[in-house]
Design a protein around this motif. Structure first.
Motif, PDB file in Angstrom:
ATOM      1  N   PHE A 250       0.843  -1.205   0.000  1.00 52.76           N
ATOM      2  CA  PHE A 250       0.000   0.000   0.000  1.00 52.76           C
ATOM      3  C   PHE A 250       0.877   1.253   0.000  1.00 52.76           C
ATOM      4  O   PHE A 250       0.606   2.212  -0.722  1.00 52.76           O
ATOM      5  CB  PHE A 250      -0.943  -0.004   1.206  1.00 52.76           C
ATOM      6  N   GLU A 251       1.945   1.205   0.825  1.00 55.68           N
ATOM      7  CA  GLU A 251       2.884   2.340   0.849  1.00 55.68           C
ATOM      8  C   GLU A 251       3.480   2.573  -0.536  1.00 55.68           C
ATOM      9  O   GLU A 251       3.745   3.709  -0.921  1.00 55.68           O
ATOM     10  CB  GLU A 251       4.032   2.063   1.831  1.00 55.68           C
ATOM     11  N   ALA A 252       3.691   1.461  -1.263  1.00 55.28           N
ATOM     12  CA  ALA A 252       4.388   1.564  -2.544  1.00 55.28           C
ATOM     13  C   ALA A 252       3.468   1.942  -3.700  1.00 55.28           C
ATOM     14  O   ALA A 252       3.931   2.106  -4.829  1.00 55.28           O
ATOM     15  CB  ALA A 252       5.080   0.241  -2.855  1.00 55.28           C
ATOM     16  N   LEU A 253       2.157   2.064  -3.420  1.00 57.20           N
ATOM     17  CA  LEU A 253       1.249   2.469  -4.505  1.00 57.20           C
ATOM     18  C   LEU A 253       1.671   3.824  -5.031  1.00 57.20           C
ATOM     19  O   LEU A 253       2.095   4.688  -4.268  1.00 57.20           O
ATOM     20  CB  LEU A 253      -0.190   2.576  -3.983  1.00 57.20           C
ATOM     21  N   ARG A 255       1.414   7.596  -6.220  1.00 56.17           N
ATOM     22  CA  ARG A 255       0.574   8.677  -5.714  1.00 56.17           C
ATOM     23  C   ARG A 255      -0.562   8.981  -6.695  1.00 56.17           C
ATOM     24  O   ARG A 255      -0.330   9.024  -7.912  1.00 56.17           O
ATOM     25  CB  ARG A 255       1.420   9.942  -5.513  1.00 56.17           C
ATOM     26  N   ILE A 256      -1.747   9.205  -6.133  1.00 56.62           N
ATOM     27  CA  ILE A 256      -2.887   9.526  -6.976  1.00 56.62           C
ATOM     28  C   ILE A 256      -2.725  10.953  -7.484  1.00 56.62           C
ATOM     29  O   ILE A 256      -2.562  11.881  -6.683  1.00 56.62           O
ATOM     30  CB  ILE A 256      -4.203   9.393  -6.185  1.00 56.62           C
ATOM     31  N   GLY A 258      -0.251  11.884  -9.291  1.00 53.27           N
ATOM     32  CA  GLY A 258       1.155  12.117  -9.600  1.00 53.27           C
ATOM     33  C   GLY A 258       1.376  11.940 -11.095  1.00 53.27           C
ATOM     34  O   GLY A 258       0.605  11.266 -11.765  1.00 53.27           O
ATOM     35  N   ILE A 289      -9.619  -0.572  -6.491  1.00 52.06           N
ATOM     36  CA  ILE A 289      -8.961   0.316  -5.543  1.00 52.06           C
ATOM     37  C   ILE A 289      -8.928  -0.374  -4.186  1.00 52.06           C
ATOM     38  O   ILE A 289      -9.811  -1.167  -3.844  1.00 52.06           O
ATOM     39  CB  ILE A 289      -9.632   1.711  -5.434  1.00 52.06           C
ATOM     40  N   TRP A 290      -7.882  -0.090  -3.422  1.00 50.33           N
ATOM     41  CA  TRP A 290      -7.783  -0.742  -2.120  1.00 50.33           C
ATOM     42  C   TRP A 290      -7.011   0.133  -1.155  1.00 50.33           C
ATOM     43  O   TRP A 290      -6.349   1.101  -1.536  1.00 50.33           O
ATOM     44  CB  TRP A 290      -7.129  -2.113  -2.251  1.00 50.33           C
ATOM     45  N   SER A 291      -7.141  -0.186   0.103  1.00 48.59           N
ATOM     46  CA  SER A 291      -6.370   0.512   1.125  1.00 48.59           C
ATOM     47  C   SER A 291      -6.022  -0.487   2.211  1.00 48.59           C
ATOM     48  O   SER A 291      -6.705  -1.494   2.388  1.00 48.59           O
ATOM     49  CB  SER A 291      -7.170   1.687   1.700  1.00 48.59           C
ATOM     50  N   ALA A 293      -4.626  -0.600   6.391  1.00 46.75           N
ATOM     51  CA  ALA A 293      -4.372   0.220   7.574  1.00 46.75           C
ATOM     52  C   ALA A 293      -4.001  -0.672   8.744  1.00 46.75           C
ATOM     53  O   ALA A 293      -4.504  -1.779   8.893  1.00 46.75           O
ATOM     54  CB  ALA A 293      -5.611   1.045   7.920  1.00 46.75           C
ATOM     55  N   ASN A 294      -3.122  -0.140   9.558  1.00 46.60           N
ATOM     56  CA  ASN A 294      -2.663  -0.841  10.741  1.00 46.60           C
ATOM     57  C   ASN A 294      -3.413  -0.258  11.930  1.00 46.60           C
ATOM     58  O   ASN A 294      -3.138   0.857  12.337  1.00 46.60           O
ATOM     59  CB  ASN A 294      -1.161  -0.545  10.886  1.00 46.60           C
ATOM     60  N   LEU A 300      -6.057  -4.110   8.389  1.00 46.22           N
ATOM     61  CA  LEU A 300      -7.357  -4.143   7.735  1.00 46.22           C
ATOM     62  C   LEU A 300      -7.179  -3.727   6.291  1.00 46.22           C
ATOM     63  O   LEU A 300      -6.671  -2.653   6.010  1.00 46.22           O
ATOM     64  CB  LEU A 300      -8.272  -3.113   8.392  1.00 46.22           C
ATOM     65  N   LYS A 302      -9.146  -3.032   2.764  1.00 44.60           N
ATOM     66  CA  LYS A 302     -10.453  -2.815   2.127  1.00 44.60           C
ATOM     67  C   LYS A 302     -10.240  -2.751   0.632  1.00 44.60           C
ATOM     68  O   LYS A 302      -9.268  -2.130   0.174  1.00 44.60           O
ATOM     69  CB  LYS A 302     -11.045  -1.487   2.601  1.00 44.60           C
ATOM     70  N   PHE A 303     -11.117  -3.383  -0.127  1.00 43.46           N
ATOM     71  CA  PHE A 303     -10.945  -3.342  -1.569  1.00 43.46           C
ATOM     72  C   PHE A 303     -12.299  -3.285  -2.264  1.00 43.46           C
ATOM     73  O   PHE A 303     -13.322  -3.667  -1.709  1.00 43.46           O
ATOM     74  CB  PHE A 303     -10.129  -4.542  -2.069  1.00 43.46           C
TER      75      PHE A 303
ATOM     76  N   LYS B 288      -2.599   8.622  -0.101  1.00 33.85           N
ATOM     77  CA  LYS B 288      -1.895   8.340  -1.348  1.00 33.85           C
ATOM     78  C   LYS B 288      -1.986   9.477  -2.364  1.00 33.85           C
ATOM     79  O   LYS B 288      -1.523   9.329  -3.486  1.00 33.85           O
ATOM     80  CB  LYS B 288      -2.462   7.057  -2.005  1.00 33.85           C
ATOM     81  N   TYR B 290      -1.101  12.714  -4.407  1.00 37.47           N
ATOM     82  CA  TYR B 290       0.187  13.317  -4.759  1.00 37.47           C
ATOM     83  C   TYR B 290       0.330  14.683  -4.089  1.00 37.47           C
ATOM     84  O   TYR B 290       1.337  15.020  -3.504  1.00 37.47           O
ATOM     85  CB  TYR B 290       0.280  13.459  -6.281  1.00 37.47           C
TER      86      TYR B 290
END
Lengths: 338, 296
Positions: A250-253, A255-256, A258, A289-291, A293-294, A300, A302-303, B288, B290
């Motif tokens: 998720f961290e590596a997705l 950027r929206i 970008g 789309i998914w997220s 969270a810790n 958790l 979610k998709f 996420k 930008y």
């Protein structure tokens, strides 16, 4: 003259089922109880040793020798209006269970929105027990009312969970698009403190789709064009590697919003980065789309996606790529995601 | 010259008649005009507290968050890019209010009715908030409200509660329990690892302490959220400030908030849940983006 049955009174009630996996000393997991009543049906194939046992790593005592698998089935392949299913599962210390379904759980049309079909599952996990529950999605047809709950009880916050709850928009081939009356699904994880005996809620994930909400929008509009929504709940050391995999990805997705200005030299991609790039392309195609969270000791996920298959493939590929679940539980864990 | 005198006479009659009617009316009006009574004093106190809490600065820190609006707009780029984002905004506001009413409002109502359960409700709300971005926003605003209570309101309302306790033994019992619960909660925050201070349960408790009627408390809770989202929309250049006020003043918003309060009125916290599942994704994916002008 009254007739006294020589057999014990039947304790089974319609729709009730019970699964108990226990340990036969010293360390043999056994299926102690498997009972069910119409319309519920449980099928338990022979348990298999986990694939990781054959590997070279030292076989410590924490790895159970067998992994049990049970299929949850209903007669007729779905839930008819008014059905009520109650399933109790107990997993003894250090046992492992894979729960599966066979095809999506279809919810059939109800004559009245007030007649709600119910499915209730309670799972007690003793210390170090682990459950993998990656079922097919629930598929509520048009004009259905369904409510389900999955309640997990842990001891002292111990226990391992990898459970998924997902729902689709209906029979999309017939043009159904969230045309249900009501759908509710509740996932709760509770813990009981050994010392004080106090119960505490660790997680509640409650989805409510009904006419409330004053949105003046049809349910299909509220769902923003997605045909499937799901939640994956991960907890415990057995799934910690999978949990961190989801968080890292998720961290590596990207950027929206970008942009690729083309002025960054493309470095040599590692194998994982190549796979990620391929997956991201698929996510884009499937409009998935998914997220992740810790929260409170859980991860958790979610998709949502435009088509059921998009989510199914994505979930399977994520779990398969990370591989730790397959090593600990075997291929059966992913049967519903094929 | 008979006609003018006849006119005069009829006018005189009319004056007498009018005076009589005026006196009658005055006499009938008297009983309800006996000066400010005790009940209007309490009503004024509630109104005063209402005005304190409806300050546009509250919930404190709400300006830093967009409740998912920024992420929603990023997921719904208009085409062509120059097209107005207004229709999208209106959809979002509806969905956002619906989500808040189904997830948080039952906690406001329940804490107001059972102030002594604040710690459990705070824990359960935390357990029911699946996304870190929403969690951070709720806790930031809850803690800010608790700070406002501790630093600004506490002295006044603790004294008032003690006063009321001395003079009048019934009537204020309920809010006494609430004052105690709030004091206990505030001090337990320093010792317990399980307390988070989410906005929704604390809002119920604080409005109970301030003796704001429950319906009003629930109404402002939703209204403040609408105002925060609309204000975020102004800063995200979706609309101008006059348009924003028009949205807030609209009877559509009034009806929506009233309807949502009615729907949630008897809901238990166990039945609180997400009614717009994609909202969790929008809010969760705010991290996420930008570029962001709001906190995530």
């Amino acid at each position: 003259m009254s007739f006294v049955s020589p057999f014990g009174a039947s304790t089974s009630k319609p729709g009730h089922g019970s699964i108990i996996i226990d340990i036969l000393p010293p360390d043999q997991p056994v299926l102690r109880t498997l009972s069910y009543q119409y319309p519920l049906k449980l099928v338990a194939p022979d348990p298999l040793p986990p694939p990781s046992q054959g590997s070279t790593e030292p076989n410590n005592n924490t790895t159970p020798r067998l992994v049990h698998t049970i299929f949850l089935l209903t007669y007729g392949g779905g839930i008819v209006a008014g059905d009520a299913i109650n399933l109790d599962i107990t997993l003894a210390t250090n046992t492992r269970l894979i729960l599966l379904t066979q095809g999506s759980t279809k919810i059939f049309k109800t004559p009245s929105p007030d007649l709600i079909s119910k499915q209730h599952m309670t799972v007690h996990l003793q210390r170090d027990a682990a459950l993998v529950y990656l079922p097919d999605p629930v598929q509520p047809f048009a004009q259905t009312a369904f409510s389900q709950s999955q309640i997990y009880h842990l001891e002292n916050e111990q226990g391992n969970l990898c459970v998924c709850d997902w729902v689709t928009s209906g029979r999309s081939a017939r043009g159904e698009n969230w045309d249900l009356y009501a759908y509710k699904s509740r996932n709760e994880v509770w813990t009981t403190d050994d010392a004080t005996g106090k119960k505490r809620l660790l997680l509640r994930d409650n989805l409510i789709l009904d006419k409330d909400g004053r949105t003046d929008m049809r349910l299909s509009a509220r769902m923003d064009g997605y045909a499937v929504f799901g939640t994956l709940i991960l907890r415990g050391p057995v799934f910690s590697s999978l949990s961190s995999f989801f968080i890292e990805e998720f961290e590596a997705l990207p950027r929206i919003g970008g942009r690729n200005w083309g002025d960054v030299a493309q470095p040599q991609l590692s194998l994982r980065e190549q796979r990620r790039a391929q997956r991201l392309a698929r996510e884009k195609d499937d409009r998935l789309i998914w997220s992740a969270a810790n929260v409170r000791g859980f991860v958790l996920v979610k998709f949502a996606s435009r088509e059921v298959e998009g989510s199914r493939n994505w979930l399977r590929d994520m779990i398969r790529e990370e591989a730790s679940v397959l090593e600990a539980f075997g291929e059966r864990a992913l049967l519903c995601l094929k | 010259m008979t006609s003018p005198s006849a006119d005069q006479l009829s006018l005189k009659d009319e004056i007498v008649d009018l005076e009589k009617r005026l006196q009658d009316a005055k006499a009938r009006f008297k009983p309800s005009d006996a000066g400010p009574t005790k009940s209007t004093v309490t009503a004024d106190a509630a109104l005063h507290a209402l005005l304190l809490l409806s300050d546009s600065a509250l919930p404190l820190g709400s300006f830093a968050f967009s409740s998912g609006l920024e992420s929603y707009l990023a997921h719904h780029k208009p085409s062509p890019p120059s097209a107005s984002q207004l229709p999208n905004f209106h959809t979002f506001l509806r969905l956002s209010l619906s989500t808040l009413a189904s997830t948080a409002l039952p906690y406001v109502l329940t804490t107001y009715r059972h102030p002594e359960e604040i710690e459990r409700l705070d824990n359960d709300f935390d357990a029911s908030t699946p996304c870190t971005v929403a969690r951070r926003a709720s806790i930031a605003q809850g803690r800010a409200l608790l700070a406002v209570w501790d630093r600004s309101f506490k002295t006044q309302y603790n004294d008032a509660a003690a006063d009321a306790n001395r003079h009048d033994t019934n009537g204020s019992m309920g809010s006494n329990v609430a004052v105690k619960a709030l004091a206990g909660f505030s001090s337990a925050l320093r010792t317990s690892e399980y307390i988070n201070v989410h906005l929704a349960p604390l809002w119920g408790l604080v409005t109970k302490v301030l003796s704001i009627p429950l319906h009003e408390s629930a109404y402002i809770f939703l209204f403040s959220h609408a105002r925060a989202v609309v204000s975020a929309a102004v800063r995200a250049s979706v609309m101008g400030p006059y348009q924003a006020q028009a949205v807030l003043a609209s009877s559509e918003l009034q009806n929506r908030i009233r309807g949502l309060v009615d729907q949630a009125w008897h809901k238990t916290v166990e039945d609180a849940g997400q009614s717009v599942p994609v909202m969790d994704l929008w809010v969760g994916r705010h991290e996420k983006l930008y570029s962001r002008i709001f906190n995530s």
